[in-house]
Write an enzyme that holds these catalytic residues in place. Structure first.
Site, short mmCIF file in Angstrom:
data_model
loop_
_atom_site.label_atom_id
_atom_site.label_comp_id
_atom_site.label_asym_id
_atom_site.label_seq_id
_atom_site.Cartn_x
_atom_site.Cartn_y
_atom_site.Cartn_z
N LYS A 1 32.21 50.41 38.03
CA LYS A 1 31.00 49.60 38.20
C LYS A 1 31.13 48.38 37.33
O LYS A 1 31.48 48.48 36.15
CB LYS A 1 29.78 50.43 37.75
CG LYS A 1 28.47 49.69 37.85
CD LYS A 1 27.82 49.88 39.19
CE LYS A 1 26.77 48.82 39.50
NZ LYS A 1 27.33 47.56 40.02
N LYS B 1 30.34 49.71 27.63
CA LYS B 1 28.94 49.39 27.92
C LYS B 1 28.34 50.40 28.89
O LYS B 1 27.27 50.94 28.67
CB LYS B 1 28.91 47.99 28.54
CG LYS B 1 27.54 47.51 28.94
CD LYS B 1 27.57 46.30 29.87
CE LYS B 1 28.58 45.24 29.52
NZ LYS B 1 28.28 43.94 30.17
N LYS C 1 35.69 45.40 36.85
CA LYS C 1 35.29 43.99 36.88
C LYS C 1 36.16 43.28 37.91
O LYS C 1 37.24 43.75 38.25
CB LYS C 1 35.54 43.34 35.51
CG LYS C 1 34.67 42.13 35.26
CD LYS C 1 33.29 42.55 34.77
CE LYS C 1 32.30 41.43 34.81
NZ LYS C 1 31.06 41.82 34.10
N GLY D 1 27.03 41.22 40.49
CA GLY D 1 27.20 39.81 40.14
C GLY D 1 27.63 39.62 38.70
O GLY D 1 27.61 40.55 37.90
N ASP D 2 28.04 38.43 38.38
CA ASP D 2 28.30 37.99 37.01
C ASP D 2 28.18 36.46 37.12
O ASP D 2 27.54 35.96 38.05
CB ASP D 2 29.70 38.46 36.54
CG ASP D 2 29.88 38.31 35.03
OD1 ASP D 2 29.51 39.23 34.30
OD2 ASP D 2 30.40 37.27 34.57
N THR E 1 18.79 42.27 32.47
CA THR E 1 19.66 42.01 31.32
C THR E 1 18.85 41.36 30.20
O THR E 1 18.94 41.77 29.04
CB THR E 1 20.85 41.13 31.73
OG1 THR E 1 21.43 41.68 32.91
CG2 THR E 1 21.89 41.06 30.64
N ASN F 1 20.53 33.43 34.63
CA ASN F 1 19.74 34.62 34.87
C ASN F 1 19.37 35.38 33.60
O ASN F 1 18.23 35.81 33.41
CB ASN F 1 20.60 35.49 35.81
CG ASN F 1 19.91 36.75 36.19
OD1 ASN F 1 18.76 36.70 36.62
ND2 ASN F 1 20.57 37.86 36.03
N SER G 1 21.43 48.29 37.48
CA SER G 1 22.27 48.41 38.68
C SER G 1 22.46 49.87 39.05
O SER G 1 22.45 50.23 40.23
CB SER G 1 23.64 47.77 38.43
OG SER G 1 23.59 46.38 38.57
O1 2IT Z 1 28.47 42.22 32.53
C1 2IT Z 1 27.75 42.99 33.21
O2 2IT Z 1 27.37 44.07 32.77
C2 2IT Z 1 27.41 42.57 34.56
N1 2IT Z 1 27.81 41.50 34.98
C3 2IT Z 1 26.55 43.45 35.43
C4 2IT Z 1 27.37 44.52 36.07
C5 2IT Z 1 26.61 45.35 37.07
O3 2IT Z 1 27.27 46.18 37.69
O4 2IT Z 1 25.39 45.19 37.23
#
Ligand code: 2IT
Length: 449
Positions: free
Chosen positions: A90, A114, A126, A165-166, A210, A241, A381
Site C-alpha cells: 500500500k 509508517k 510506492k 496518490g502522492d 493527512t 492537500n 486509505s
Molecule cells: O505518503 C503516503 O503515505 C501517501 N502518499 C499515502 C499513501 C496511501 O496509500 O494513502
C-alpha cells in the site's frame, strides 16, 4: 554503532551509491534499532535487516502518451513492492519530473514502517513516474494516466497492491487511473486504488486525513508538555492537500498556520490561513496548475518572500509539509536560534539526517517524525479499503473518530517503544522501533525468503 547494523548500512551504501535518498532513510531508521538488535540476537542470526532493506520486488515500465499537439512522449513508470509481510502493498504514486528509483525506494521504505505504525493490515509500497504534470491539459493527464494503468494493472489488485496518490497525483488522476483499471479488468474489485472520489467508493475525510492526523498527533505532543493548541502559530510549507488539511483543522481548534510555500517562495500571513475563504483558495491555487504561492499574497495582501523558505519565521510550531530534504543544517540552525519548541515533520523525510540529529539534540526541543505524523493519510486509505470490501459507506464522524484514535495510538506506541528500550521521550526512535517490531515479528513468523 552496532557492527551488524553498520555492515547492513555499508552494503546499502555500496549497492545504492546513486540513490542518496534511499541511503539516507536506511541510515536514519537502522540507527534507531541498535537497542532492538541487541535485545533480539535472533534477527542477526537470520540476517533479517538485509531483507528489510531490499524491496521484495521493484519494476519499471514504459508509459507512452500523446500530447495535444500530436507529438508522442515516453516516460518511465515505477512500482516498488517493498514489504508485504503484514498486508497487501500500500502506498502512493508520485508524478514529478525528479522521480527516479532512489525517490521511489526511499518512499517505499518509509511506507513500510509508517503503514506498520497504523496497526492496520497494510504492507509498504510506492510508485510513480518522471512525468511532469505541470502545464499539462486535462486530456493529456487523462491519456497519461490511462497509459500508466495499461502497464500497471496486471501487477496490482485489492489483495496484492493498492496504490493511492502522492505529489502530482490527486483525485483527478486517481479517477482516470481507476477508470482504466476498471475498463481493463471489467470489475469493480473493491475500488483497487484509494483516494477515489466519493461517488465511486472514496472515503469521506480521506482528502483531509493527512493534515487532520498531523494536527491530532501534534495535540498529543502538546498535551505531554501541559500545553494546548489554542492560540499556537504554525509555520507550514507547501500549499497542497496536506497543508490544506492542517490549516483547516488548526483553524477549527483555535490555532493558525502563518506560512505557506511554493517553488516560487513563501508567504507570511500573520492573521493565519484560517478563514474558509483563505482555506478554499488553497484548493483553487492547486487546481490552477500554476504552482505559485505568490497568488495567495496578492489575493490577501500579505508578505511574499521570493525564492525563500519559511523556516526563518518565528512560530510556536514548525511543520515542514512540502517535500523531502526541505530543511538542511542551515535552516535547522535558524529554527533552533528562533527558540522553536516543536518541530513536527509532516512531508516524507523533510529533514536531512544531520539537521534532524541537530534538532533532536537541542535542549527542550521536541522532534516528531513524519512516518508517524503523516500516517493518518494512509490509515484513512486503509479505512477506505475496509468500506469498499464491506460495500458500506461510513459517516464523516465515524471515519474521523477512527482516524483520531489511530493517531493517538501511533503516538502512544511510539512513546512506549522508546521508553521500553531506555531511550526516554524519543518520538523519532520510538516510531522506528514500533514500526519495525510489527514487520519484524511477521517476517520472523513467515520464514526466511
Ligand atoms: O505518503 C503516503 O503515505 C501517501 N502518499 C499515502 C499513501 C496511501 O496509500 O494513502
Amino acid at each position: 554503532m552496532n557492527a551488524y547494523i553498520a555492515s547492513v548500512i555499508e552494503n546499502v551504501k555500496a549497492r545504492h551509491a546513486n540513490e542518496p535518498e534511499f541511503v539516507q532513510t536506511v541510515e536514519e531508521v537502522l540507527s534507531s534499532l541498535e537497542p532492538v538488535v541487541a535485545k533480539h540476537p535472533e534477527y542477526e542470526k537470520v540476517d533479517l535487516l538485509s531483507r528489510m532493506v531490499e524491496p521484495e520486488r521493484m519494476f519499471t515500465f514504459r508509459v507512452c502518451w500523446m500530447a495535444d499537439d500530436g507529438t508522442w512522449h515516453t516516460n518511465i513508470g515505477y512500482r516498488c513492492q517493498f514489504n508485504g509481510a503484514i498486508g497487501p502493498y500500500k502506498g502512493g504514486l508520485r508524478f514529478q519530473k525528479n522521480v527516479y528509483p532512489g525517490i521511489i525506494k526511499f518512499l517505499g521504505f518509509e511506507q513500510v514502517f509508517k503503514n506498520s505504525l497504523t496497526g492496520l493490515p497494510i504492507g509498504g509500497g510506492k510508485g510513480g513516474s518522471d512525468f511532469d504534470p505541470a502545464g499539462k491539459s486535462d486530456a493529456e493527464i487523462m491519456r497519461f494516466c490511462q497509459s500508466f494503468m495499461q502497464a500497471l494493472y496486471r501487477y496490482i489488485g485489492p489483495d496484492v497492491d493498492v496504490p493511492a496518490g502522492d505529489m502530482g497525483v490527486g483525485a483527478r488522476e486517481i479517477g482516470y487511473l481507476y477508470g482504466e483499471y476498471r475498463r481493463l479488468k471489467g470489475a469493480f474489485e473493491n475500488g483497487v486504488l484509494t483516494g477515489k472520489g466519493f461517488s465511486y467508493g472514496g472515503s469521506l475525510i480521506r482528502p483531509e486525513a493527512t493534515g487532520f492526523g498531523a494536527v491530532y498527533y501534534l495535540e498529543n505532543v502538546l498535551k505531554h508538555e501541559g500545553e494546548s493548541i489554542q492560540g499556537k502559530t504554525i509555520a507550514c510549507a507547501g500549499f497542497g492537500n496536506v497543508t490544506w488539511g492542517i490549516c483547516k483543522k488548526a483553524a477549527e481548534l483555535g490555532a493558525k498556520v502563518v506560512t505557506l510555500s511554493g517553488p516560487d517562495g513563501y508567504i507570511y500571513d500573520p492573521d493565519g490561513v484560517v478563514t474558509p475563504e483563505k482555506i478554499a483558495y488553497l484548493v483553487e491555487m492547486r487546481g490552477s496548475g500554476r504552482n505559485r504561492v505568490q497568488d495567495y499574497a496578492e489575493k490577501f495582501s500579505v508578505e511574499f518572500h521570493a525564492g525563500e523558505k519559511p523556516w526563518g519565521v518565528k512560530a510556536d510550531v514548525i511543520m515542514p509539509s512540502a517535500m523531502q530534504n526541505d530543511v538542511h543544517m542551515e535552516q535547522a540552525k535558524q529554527i533552533a536560534a528562533n527558540g522553536v519548541k516543536y518541530y513536527i515533520e509532516v512531508a516524507n523525510m523533510p529533514t536531512t539526517n544531520d539537521a534532524l540529529r541537530f534538532l533532536m539534540e537541542q535542549p527542550g526541543m521536541i522532534v516528531a517524525p513524519s512516518k508517524a505524523v503523516n500516517a493518518g493519510g494512509v490509515a484513512t486509505s486503509a479505512l477506505e479499503m475496509a468500506q469498499n470490501s464491506e460495500r458500506l459507506v461510513w459517516t464523516e464522524e465515524e471515519v474521523d473518530k477512527q482516524l483520531h484514535q489511530i493517531m493517538d495510538t501511533i503516538y502512544n506506541m511510539s512513546v512506549s517503544a522508546a521508553e521500553q528500550y531506555g531511550l526516554g521521550y524519543n518520538l523519532v526512535a520510538g516510531a522506528n522501533i514500533a514500526g519495525f517490531q510489527r514487520v519484524a515479528d511477521a517476517m520472523m513468523a513467515q520464514g526466511v525468503f
